[in-house]
Design a protein around this motif. Structure first.
Motif, mmCIF file in Angstrom:
data_model
loop_
_atom_site.group_PDB
_atom_site.id
_atom_site.type_symbol
_atom_site.label_atom_id
_atom_site.label_comp_id
_atom_site.label_asym_id
_atom_site.label_seq_id
_atom_site.Cartn_x
_atom_site.Cartn_y
_atom_site.Cartn_z
ATOM 1 N N PHE A 164 0.824 -1.207 0.000
ATOM 2 C CA PHE A 164 0.000 0.000 0.000
ATOM 3 C C PHE A 164 0.865 1.267 0.000
ATOM 4 O O PHE A 164 0.352 2.372 -0.159
ATOM 5 N N LEU A 165 2.181 1.077 0.160
ATOM 6 C CA LEU A 165 3.077 2.244 0.282
ATOM 7 C C LEU A 165 2.882 3.317 -0.788
ATOM 8 O O LEU A 165 2.815 4.497 -0.470
ATOM 9 N N PRO A 166 2.793 2.942 -2.080
ATOM 10 C CA PRO A 166 2.676 4.000 -3.101
ATOM 11 C C PRO A 166 1.429 4.871 -2.912
ATOM 12 O O PRO A 166 1.368 5.980 -3.436
ATOM 13 N N TYR A 167 0.431 4.375 -2.198
ATOM 14 C CA TYR A 167 -0.837 5.122 -2.097
ATOM 15 C C TYR A 167 -0.991 5.796 -0.745
ATOM 16 O O TYR A 167 -1.966 6.494 -0.508
ATOM 17 N N CYS A 168 -0.019 5.546 0.180
ATOM 18 C CA CYS A 168 -0.323 5.889 1.561
ATOM 19 C C CYS A 168 -0.310 7.386 1.837
ATOM 20 O O CYS A 168 -1.065 7.878 2.654
ATOM 21 N N GLU A 169 0.553 8.120 1.138
ATOM 22 C CA GLU A 169 0.699 9.522 1.523
ATOM 23 C C GLU A 169 -0.589 10.340 1.387
ATOM 24 O O GLU A 169 -1.057 10.921 2.364
ATOM 25 N N PRO A 170 -1.213 10.385 0.196
ATOM 26 C CA PRO A 170 -2.446 11.187 0.090
ATOM 27 C C PRO A 170 -3.551 10.665 1.022
ATOM 28 O O PRO A 170 -4.321 11.449 1.571
ATOM 29 N N VAL A 171 -3.616 9.354 1.201
ATOM 30 C CA VAL A 171 -4.654 8.786 2.061
ATOM 31 C C VAL A 171 -4.424 9.235 3.502
ATOM 32 O O VAL A 171 -5.326 9.690 4.205
ATOM 33 N N TYR A 172 -3.156 9.131 3.936
ATOM 34 C CA TYR A 172 -2.823 9.534 5.306
ATOM 35 C C TYR A 172 -3.145 11.016 5.525
ATOM 36 O O TYR A 172 -3.802 11.392 6.498
ATOM 37 N N GLN A 196 7.572 7.974 8.743
ATOM 38 C CA GLN A 196 7.839 9.287 8.137
ATOM 39 C C GLN A 196 6.557 10.101 7.971
ATOM 40 O O GLN A 196 6.584 11.321 8.003
ATOM 41 N N LEU A 197 5.413 9.410 7.797
ATOM 42 C CA LEU A 197 4.139 10.135 7.671
ATOM 43 C C LEU A 197 3.793 10.798 9.009
ATOM 44 O O LEU A 197 3.385 11.963 9.051
#
Length: 895
Positions: free
Chosen positions: A599-607, A659-660
């Motif tokens: 799921f890493l590639p999608y996590c930033e905007p979701v987080y 990092q998030l």
């Protein structure tokens, strides 16, 4: 001097009443403003009552409307009415309750009960005596009007009427009502029963004193020609079954005969009330004994009631096969409730999830979400199947064959519903027939009638457990293939039923589905482009359940490439205020947990978006608390769902979430959420706190000093899920803090010991309370592991419930750390375990394969105890062991 209206004022009010009947919205708005202006005048309400009771020249709808506006004013500002106005209104009501028009009488009745429910039963002492007196009137309208008003008062104020506050008026009212059971007018007989019926469930003393007269009077009305009277008689008997079954038992045979007749009443409302009788009877311990002899009559009646009526088919557009291109109307979409995250432990012999009771008929005809004879009959058959189990089948099987293969689709459809309704109760007895029935049902999935296809989906889902227990090629594969086709059906109801059924199948099949994942994902993703609004929400659920069921098997680039683009596209389309985010966030939470690093590639905007949702909701709540008249209260579900998705991310990504977290203010937000007034918000925040503690403790550690007092404060078993999650978080924090946990033990230990010693309250609807003590035991064990000197002194206060609750938990990390803790504490305070040593032995024996060093700890304690008491005492002591325990301990630990 009696009040008289001013002619000009009266014309103004009449004009207003006329305007308010206009369909034009602009006119409606002007009317609202005008009403607010007129409400400034104290005698405006006099005009309203005057139009209702005196202005006979006006048409009835206008007069009635005047009364309804007055009712709303009473509701909103009755306490501000001048005494003279209030008295005038009350007097007018009582003088005109016998108006010749039924509409006006009913309006006055509503007005009276609204005034009465404003606490005025105390200050209007003449109301009840006068209404009861008017019942004796020779004039039908007066009698009926007074009864109508009394019935509404009984519905609205039943508790008050049965209290000392009013000097117990029921002592006079109930005998009075009972006299009217014999009245020549059916309308009045009906009112009389309806009034008495209000007092059955609360067991009002005045009714209990007259219970035999009441029951005899009901029997006398059994064959009444009026359907409203029959309906109220049935309703009374159903309630009496719950509260005074002792009085019905002597007559039970004839009551059952009567209800069998009424369940077939030509009037559907009567039949529905009567059908409730079987549902209620099924919950009574005497059900089996009194009903066995009648099953032969009852079963065919219930089965017959399970057919769609002609009107149902029209309302359900049963002739419309393809409607997938028709957009949903928004009012068809039921509000969804998000179930907050609860941390659960894996129990022996069962999954960690609570067993969810799916209500009979849940996934069926929900556009008729009103309760009807079909649903009630199906529900009754379901509960009776659970009472009689396979004894029901001799009465059913002969019927079923004829139904399931019937040429008329309506009858065939009802047979499939019958088969689904008995699935839970008669599963054992049905097994021999399933190899023949399941293929027939799978064939029904291709029926040309949409309503047959949709019910076949539901019934098959009720047998999913059996399907999965057979070799996959026999039934699972053909069922899955057909269900996936139905997910892409051209009919929206079938799509919905297939999606729900598939979600059930996923839960049962779990990893059995892994070989078919590619095929399943192709279908679900294709449905994304096809579905209208309502079914999209169910599709999210099917995808989330798939992720929960197959777990890390989903983490393959081929699958991720199929699944993630459409989910992220929806995610980008939805605004932060859109409630469709709830099911999508829940779905993503399951997907993130399953995909883990995938799921890493999608996590930033979701987080980021989740943090924003929490932040927005908190800000809105703060503004609302400061100025409630200026701002709306926020919908906190947005924040709860966002917290739960953050938990899913932390759990799925583990250390990658670090990092998030570092780049956000989530810890500050969490501090606020943990103190929210709404329990579900706190519940989800503690779950997230525990997950962040496991994933990236360095970010949590600086906050511990502020967080621990809040956690201690939430160890309140009144809010069971909040308490459960707070307890779990404390355990996770202990494991990370180690000896540094010492200053905080005092904040939580007493509460934890108190909770573990609470007698297990019965299972509430949502929680299995047993899990409360397991989580508590784990956390006490972990606290003791890191701070043995602080916890060991109270060992004796919790060791027995500690051992009993953890013997049923499967071997896992949490259990491992808790048992290490208990061993360390026994080392510090061996005396604390002496009295309950047999419980400790039993808990140790519950381990299937402990790690070697833990096994050594057990070995040392058991042998230490044995050496301490000496061989002879040990022999005596171990004589008390159940044989199985004796065997295990000697095999594993040589004692």
């Amino acid at each position: 001097m009696e009040w008289q209206p001013d002619e000009q004022g009266l014309q103004q009010v009449l004009q207003l009443l006329k305007d308010s009947q206009s369909p034009n919205t602009a006119t409606q708005r002007t009317v609202q403003q005008k009403l607010e202006q007129l409400n400034q005048f104290p005698d405006f309400n006099n005009y309203l009552i005057f139009v209702l009771t005196r202005l006979k020249s006006e048409d009835e709808p206008t007069r009635s409307l005047s009364g309804l506006i007055l009712k709303n004013n009473v509701k909103a500002h009755y306490q501000n009415f001048p005494a003279a106005v209030a008295d005038f209104i009350k007097q007018e009501c009582l003088n005109n309750i016998g108006d010749p028009s039924p509409l006006i009488r009913a309006t006055i009745g509503i007005l009276i009960t609204t005034i009465a429910s404003k606490g005025e039963l105390h200050t209007w002492p003449e109301l009840l005596p006068q209404l009861c007196n008017l019942l004796n009137s020779e004039d039908y309208s007066t009698c009926e009007g007074s009864f109508g008003a009394l019935q509404k008062i009984c519905e609205d104020s039943s508790e008050l009427l049965d209290s000392d506050a009013l000097n117990r008026p029921l002592n006079i009212m109930i005998p009075k009502f009972l006299q009217f059971f014999k009245h020549c007018s059916p309308k009045i007989r009906s009112h009389a029963i309806a009034c008495v019926n209000q007092f059955i469930i609360s067991r009002a003393q005045a009714l209990m004193d007259n219970i035999d007269t009441f029951i005899e009077s009901l029997f006398a009305l059994a064959a009444d020609e009026d359907c409203e009277v029959r309906k109220n008689v049935c309703r009374a008997l159903v309630m009496l079954l719950e509260v005074r079954i002792d009085r019905l038992i002597p007559h039970m045979h004839s009551i059952i005969q009567y209800m069998l007749q009424r369940t077939q009443d030509p009037d559907e409302n009567v039949a529905l009330e009567a059908c409730e009788f079987w549902l209620t009877l099924a919950e009574q311990p005497i059900c089996k004994e009194v009903l066995s002899g009648h099953l032969v009559q009852l079963i065919p009646i219930l089965v017959n009631g399970m057919k769609y009526s002609e009107i149902d088919i029209i309302l359900l557009k049963g002739d419309v096969e393809e409607d997938e291109a028709v957009p949903d109307s928004e009012q068809d979409i039921k509000p969804r409730f998000h179930k907050s995250r609860t941390v659960t432990l894996q129990h022996e012999g069962g999954e960690g999830e609570e067993g969810e009771d799916i209500d009979e008929e849940e996934d069926d005809d929900d556009t008729l979400s009103d309760w009807n004879l079909r649903k009630c009959s199906a529900a009754a058959l379901d509960v009776l199947a659970n009472v009689f189990r396979d004894d029901l089948l001799p009465h059913l099987l002969p019927l079923l064959k004829g139904l399931l293969f019937h040429p008329d689709w309506v009858i065939k459809e009802s047979g499939i519903l019958v088969l689904g309704a008995i699935a839970e109760g008669c599963m054992q007895g049905m097994v021999p027939y399933l190899p023949e029935l399941i293929p027939h049902l799978i064939q029904c999935l291709c029926d040309k009638k949409a309503l047959v296809r949709s019910i076949a989906c539901w019934t098959l889902s009720r047998y999913a457990h059996w399907v999965v227990s057979q070799p996959p090629d026999s039934y699972l594969k053909p069922l899955m293939t057909e269900l996936l086709k139905r997910i892409l059906d051209g009919n929206k109801r079938v799509q919905e039923a297939a999606c729900s059924a598939f979600a059930t199948l996923e839960e049962e099949a779990c990893t059995e589905l892994v070989p078919y994942l590619s095929f399943i994902l192709d279908t679900l993703v294709f449905a994304f482009g096809k579905y209208q609004h309502k079914n999209l929400l169910i599709l999210y659920d099917a995808i989330g359940t798939l992720a929960d069921s197959v777990g890390h098997h989903l983490n393959q680039s081929e699958y991720i490439q199929k699944l993630m683009p459409p989910l992220i596209q929806k995610w980008n389309e939805l605004k932060d205020e859109d409630k469709d985010l709830f099911p999508l966030l829940e779905c993503l939470s399951s997907v993130a947990t399953a995909l883990q690093s995938g799921f890493l590639p999608y996590c930033e905007p979701v987080y980021q978006r989740c943090v924003t949702l929490v932040q927005k909701t908190l800000a809105q709540a703060m503004m609302y608390n400061q100025q409630p008249d200026q701002y709306e209260a926020p919908d906190k579900d947005f924040m709860i769902v966002a917290l739960d998705l953050l938990s899913g991310l932390a759990e799925g990504l583990g250390g990658h979430v670090e990092q998030l977290v570092a780049r956000s203010n989530i810890m500050t937000l969490l501090f606020q959420c943990m103190q929210d007034t709404m329990p579900e918000v706190r519940q989800s925040s503690f779950a997230l706190l525990g997950d962040l503690t496991k994933a990236c403790f360095p970010h949590v550690k600086p906050c511990i000093v502020e967080f621990m007092p809040i956690l201690g404060h939430n160890l309140n078993p009144e809010f069971i899920s909040v308490c459960n999650n707070a307890t779990w978080a404390i355990g996770e924090i202990s494991m990370q803090m180690g000896a540094e946990m010492q200053p905080y033990v005092g904040l939580v230990l007493n509460n934890l010991v108190e909770i573990i010693n609470r007698p297990n309250t019965p299972k509430t609807l949502l929680e299995n309370t047993g899990k409360k003590t397991d989580q508590t035991s784990i956390t006490i064990g972990r606290l003791g592991y890191v701070c043995p000197q602080e916890v060991a002194p109270v060992l004796q206060q919790f060791i027995r419930p500690w051992c009993t609750s953890l013997r049923n938990i499967r071997d896992n990390e949490e259990k491992d750390s808790a048992f290490r803790g208990i061993c360390v504490m026994i080392g510090v305070n061996p005396g604390g375990v002496v009295q309950d040593f047999i419980f400790f032995c039993d808990a140790v024996a519950s381990w299937v394969s402990p790690k070697d060093d833990l096994r050594d700890m057990f070995y040392k304690i058991l042998h230490g105890f044995k050496d301490q008491v000496g061989e002879e005492n040990w022999q005596q002591f171990s004589e008390q062991f159940p044989p199985l325990l004796k065997e295990r301990l000697s095999a594993c630990y040589g004692v």
